[in-house]
Design an enzyme around this catalytic site. Structure first.
Site, PDB file in Angstrom:
ATOM      1  NE  ARG A  25       9.680  -3.198   0.056  1.00 39.87           N
ATOM      2  CZ  ARG A  25       8.346  -3.220  -0.056  1.00 39.87           C
ATOM      3  NH1 ARG A  25       7.609  -3.588   0.957  1.00 39.87           N
ATOM      4  NH2 ARG A  25       7.776  -2.862  -1.165  1.00 39.87           N
ATOM      5  NE  ARG A  29       4.413  -3.504   6.066  1.00 40.21           N
ATOM      6  CZ  ARG A  29       3.717  -3.689   4.960  1.00 40.21           C
ATOM      7  NH1 ARG A  29       2.448  -3.359   4.921  1.00 40.21           N
ATOM      8  NH2 ARG A  29       4.283  -4.233   3.904  1.00 40.21           N
ATOM      9  NE  ARG A  38       4.249   2.791   8.594  1.00 38.98           N
ATOM     10  CZ  ARG A  38       2.992   3.164   8.654  1.00 38.98           C
ATOM     11  NH1 ARG A  38       2.624   4.143   9.430  1.00 38.98           N
ATOM     12  NH2 ARG A  38       2.078   2.567   7.919  1.00 38.98           N
ATOM     13  CG  ASP A  74       8.153   3.146  -1.556  1.00 36.55           C
ATOM     14  OD1 ASP A  74       8.078   2.102  -0.910  1.00 36.55           O
ATOM     15  OD2 ASP A  74       7.635   3.283  -2.685  1.00 36.55           O
ATOM     16  CE1 TYR A 151       3.150  -0.140  -7.226  1.00 37.92           C
ATOM     17  CE2 TYR A 151       5.312  -0.384  -8.213  1.00 37.92           C
ATOM     18  CZ  TYR A 151       4.326  -0.832  -7.371  1.00 37.92           C
ATOM     19  OH  TYR A 151       4.514  -1.995  -6.657  1.00 37.92           O
TER      20      TYR A 151
HETATM   21  O1  CP3 Z   1      14.541  -2.731   1.719  1.00 36.40           O
HETATM   22  C1  CP3 Z   1      14.389  -1.895   2.640  1.00 36.40           C
HETATM   23  O2  CP3 Z   1      14.298  -2.202   3.838  1.00 36.40           O
HETATM   24  C2  CP3 Z   1      14.397  -0.413   2.275  1.00 36.40           C
HETATM   25  C3  CP3 Z   1      13.136   0.174   2.136  1.00 36.40           C
HETATM   26  C4  CP3 Z   1      12.236  -0.095   0.939  1.00 36.40           C
HETATM   27  C5  CP3 Z   1      10.826   0.091   1.026  1.00 36.40           C
HETATM   28  N1  CP3 Z   1      10.313  -0.068  -0.212  1.00 36.40           N
HETATM   29  C6  CP3 Z   1      10.099   0.409   2.254  1.00 36.40           C
HETATM   30  C7  CP3 Z   1       8.645   0.191   2.312  1.00 36.40           C
HETATM   31  C8  CP3 Z   1      12.534  -0.434  -0.379  1.00 36.40           C
HETATM   32  C9  CP3 Z   1      13.867  -0.804  -1.004  1.00 36.40           C
HETATM   33  C10 CP3 Z   1      11.297  -0.396  -1.098  1.00 36.40           C
HETATM   34  C11 CP3 Z   1      11.200  -0.655  -2.538  1.00 36.40           C
HETATM   35  C12 CP3 Z   1       9.894  -0.770  -3.161  1.00 36.40           C
HETATM   36  N2  CP3 Z   1       8.748  -0.066  -2.891  1.00 36.40           N
HETATM   37  C13 CP3 Z   1       9.624  -1.614  -4.262  1.00 36.40           C
HETATM   38  C14 CP3 Z   1      10.627  -2.478  -4.964  1.00 36.40           C
HETATM   39  C15 CP3 Z   1      10.958  -3.704  -4.226  1.00 36.40           C
HETATM   40  C16 CP3 Z   1       9.873  -4.737  -4.166  1.00 36.40           C
HETATM   41  O3  CP3 Z   1       9.488  -5.064  -3.037  1.00 36.40           O
HETATM   42  O4  CP3 Z   1       9.459  -5.201  -5.221  1.00 36.40           O
HETATM   43  C17 CP3 Z   1       8.267  -1.453  -4.589  1.00 36.40           C
HETATM   44  C18 CP3 Z   1       7.521  -2.169  -5.684  1.00 36.40           C
HETATM   45  C19 CP3 Z   1       7.723  -0.462  -3.724  1.00 36.40           C
HETATM   46  C20 CP3 Z   1       6.358   0.101  -3.755  1.00 36.40           C
HETATM   47  C21 CP3 Z   1       5.647  -0.130  -2.493  1.00 36.40           C
HETATM   48  N3  CP3 Z   1       5.975   0.472  -1.305  1.00 36.40           N
HETATM   49  C22 CP3 Z   1       4.512  -0.932  -2.285  1.00 36.40           C
HETATM   50  C23 CP3 Z   1       3.843  -1.767  -3.339  1.00 36.40           C
HETATM   51  C24 CP3 Z   1       4.167  -0.793  -0.938  1.00 36.40           C
HETATM   52  C25 CP3 Z   1       2.935  -1.326  -0.260  1.00 36.40           C
HETATM   53  C26 CP3 Z   1       2.948  -2.785  -0.166  1.00 36.40           C
HETATM   54  C27 CP3 Z   1       3.426  -3.157   1.170  1.00 36.40           C
HETATM   55  O5  CP3 Z   1       4.379  -3.954   1.248  1.00 36.40           O
HETATM   56  O6  CP3 Z   1       2.799  -2.661   2.110  1.00 36.40           O
HETATM   57  C28 CP3 Z   1       5.125   0.047  -0.328  1.00 36.40           C
HETATM   58  C29 CP3 Z   1       5.179   0.451   1.091  1.00 36.40           C
HETATM   59  C30 CP3 Z   1       6.455   0.210   1.813  1.00 36.40           C
HETATM   60  N4  CP3 Z   1       7.714   0.472   1.340  1.00 36.40           N
HETATM   61  C31 CP3 Z   1       6.566  -0.242   3.160  1.00 36.40           C
HETATM   62  C32 CP3 Z   1       7.926  -0.240   3.474  1.00 36.40           C
HETATM   63  C33 CP3 Z   1       8.559  -0.593   4.791  1.00 36.40           C
HETATM   64  C34 CP3 Z   1       5.388  -0.553   4.077  1.00 36.40           C
HETATM   65  C35 CP3 Z   1       4.816   0.745   4.523  1.00 36.40           C
HETATM   66  C36 CP3 Z   1       4.287   0.721   5.931  1.00 36.40           C
HETATM   67  O7  CP3 Z   1       5.087   0.899   6.881  1.00 36.40           O
HETATM   68  O8  CP3 Z   1       3.079   0.599   6.099  1.00 36.40           O
END
Ligand code: CP3
Length: 350
Positions: A25, A29, A38, A74, A151
């Site tokens: 990640r 943010r 964003r 994502d 999910y």
């Molecule tokens: O690693 C990176 O920088 C690449 C981008 C990336 C995102 N999500 C961007 C993201 C990657 C590799 C993911 C994977 C992801 N997404 C997983 C597996 C990894 C882990 O963390 O367990 C999962 C379970 C998700 C599903 C997901 N996406 C959730 C549960 C959420 C909301 C929770 C949260 O952290 O806000 C997201 C949103 C998300 N994916 C954001 C980002 C940068 C935040 C969105 C925003 O900008 O508001």
């Protein structure tokens, strides 16, 4: 084949002069420049617009010079491509609708043309690769079938995973048929990413740890192993990351993967003893260490790096994703510290 990527050399256990680092990640943010993007565009628009996905993928590379970039996207773009509606509600996490509960819900999912429905990801990969110019490798990724199914069945974030567990215990064949479909979807999606130009791929199994240990292999690990076998002929390193401790990591040990991602709950030394001969390992600093003082960060980084000492075969990472309110200064400190300490440790190898 020789390359100038430290990340790949360490996975291949070739001699290296320091430990490569990237963080899960890493685009997100905690970066003010990400928040600027964003403010103007919602999350899904960023994922679906190659120029924006490229910009945010590169942000952490420009700032910290990480040794790998990870595609900005994502894991939930697959359920959307299969036919569910995807929304990210501010402060409520992702929502997929309708929930997948019955056989008829599975039958409605459509694997056809999944590559073209996700072609915006391929376009982003091509654009990012051009920008990286061969200096930094690009990691592609997908969720594991079990994590995606979680999910898709729950529909929204959950505490007790009631719906997927009901299906697991009341209708395991139904869950299996969904997992099989997702195994094909994930394999095809990752092949598409490789053909578009990623140099490595990682599978995230965020929720495998909700399974009892004896059900981890039949409902999650075996599908991750199948995907990794399907990708073998493409020659890019595959990393399998599951969150849930050493018992899960052990169940990946008969895979053809190249690297196992170790979560922060697992003792890295134990993981190395059990898996280090066959695989490279990635991890596993507790992400919340980055709330700590510089002294604490340094101490914990040293502890992680000393497990490998001068040896190759380790990629430094957090044991799960970085949190949104981590101070950027501490990330600079982390990167500098990993470089400084690992250079010293590797100098001892000569
Ligand atoms: O690693 C990176 O920088 C690449 C981008 C990336 C995102 N999500 C961007 C993201 C990657 C590799 C993911 C994977 C992801 N997404 C997983 C597996 C990894 C882990 O963390 O367990 C999962 C379970 C998700 C599903 C997901 N996406 C959730 C549960 C959420 C909301 C929770 C949260 O952290 O806000 C997201 C949103 C998300 N994916 C954001 C980002 C940068 C935040 C969105 C925003 O900008 O508001």
């Amino acid at each position: 084949m020789s390359n100038n990527y430290l990340y790949i050399d360490s996975i291949d256990k070739k001699p290296i002069n320091r430990t490569p680092i990237w963080i899960m990640r890493q685009a997100g943010r905690y970066l003010p420049e990400y928040m600027d993007v964003r403010k103007k565009h919602d999350f899904i628009t960023v994922c679906k617009t190659p120029e924006l996905a490229t910009e945010v993928t590169l942000q952490p590379i420009r700032r910290f010079g990480f040794d790998a970039a990870i595609l900005f996207s994502d894991i939930l773009v697959i359920p959307e491509a299969l036919g569910q509606n995807l929304a990210f509600l501010e402060n409520h996490g992702p929502k997929l609708s309708p929930q997948i509960l019955l056989d008829k819900d599975i039958e409605k999912l459509n694997l056809q043309d999944i590559e073209s429905k996700l072609s915006y990801v391929g376009d982003a990969i091509k654009m990012i690769s051009t920008e990286l110019g061969g200096k930094t490798p690009l990691i592609g990724f997908s969720g594991s079938p079990f994590t995606l199914a979680t999910y898709m069945i729950e529909g929204k974030p959950t505490r007790n995973f009631k719906f997927i567990k009901q299906m697991l215990y009341h209708n395991p064949e139904r869950l299996t048929s969904l997992l099989e479909m997702l195994t094909e979807a994930v394999s095809r999606y990752l092949v598409m990413q490789i053909e578009a130009g990623v140099q490595a791929v990682q599978l995230f199994d965020t929720w495998g740890g909700i399974l009892p240990v004896h059900l981890y292999d039949p409902f999650s690990a075996r599908y991750m192993k199948q995907i990794s076998a399907n990708l073998k002929k493409f020659g890019v390193p595959v990393t399998l990351f599951s969150k849930g401790g050493i018992e899960l990591a052990k169940q990946l040990s008969d895979s053809s993967a190249d690297m196992i991602g170790i979560d922060w709950m697992t003792d890295l030394k134990e993981a190395k003893n059990l898996l280090g001969a066959k695989f490279a390992l990635q991890g596993n600093l507790d992400p919340t260490t980055l709330y700590g003082s510089h002294d604490i960060i340094r101490k914990e980084v040293t502890r992680v790096l000393e497990v490998f000492g001068p040896e190759s075969g380790h990629v430094f990472n957090l044991g799960h994703g970085i949190l949104p309110d981590i101070p950027v200064d501490n990330v600079y400190f982390l990167v500098d510290t990993v470089r400084e300490i690992s250079e010293k440790l590797h100098a001892q190898a000569v």
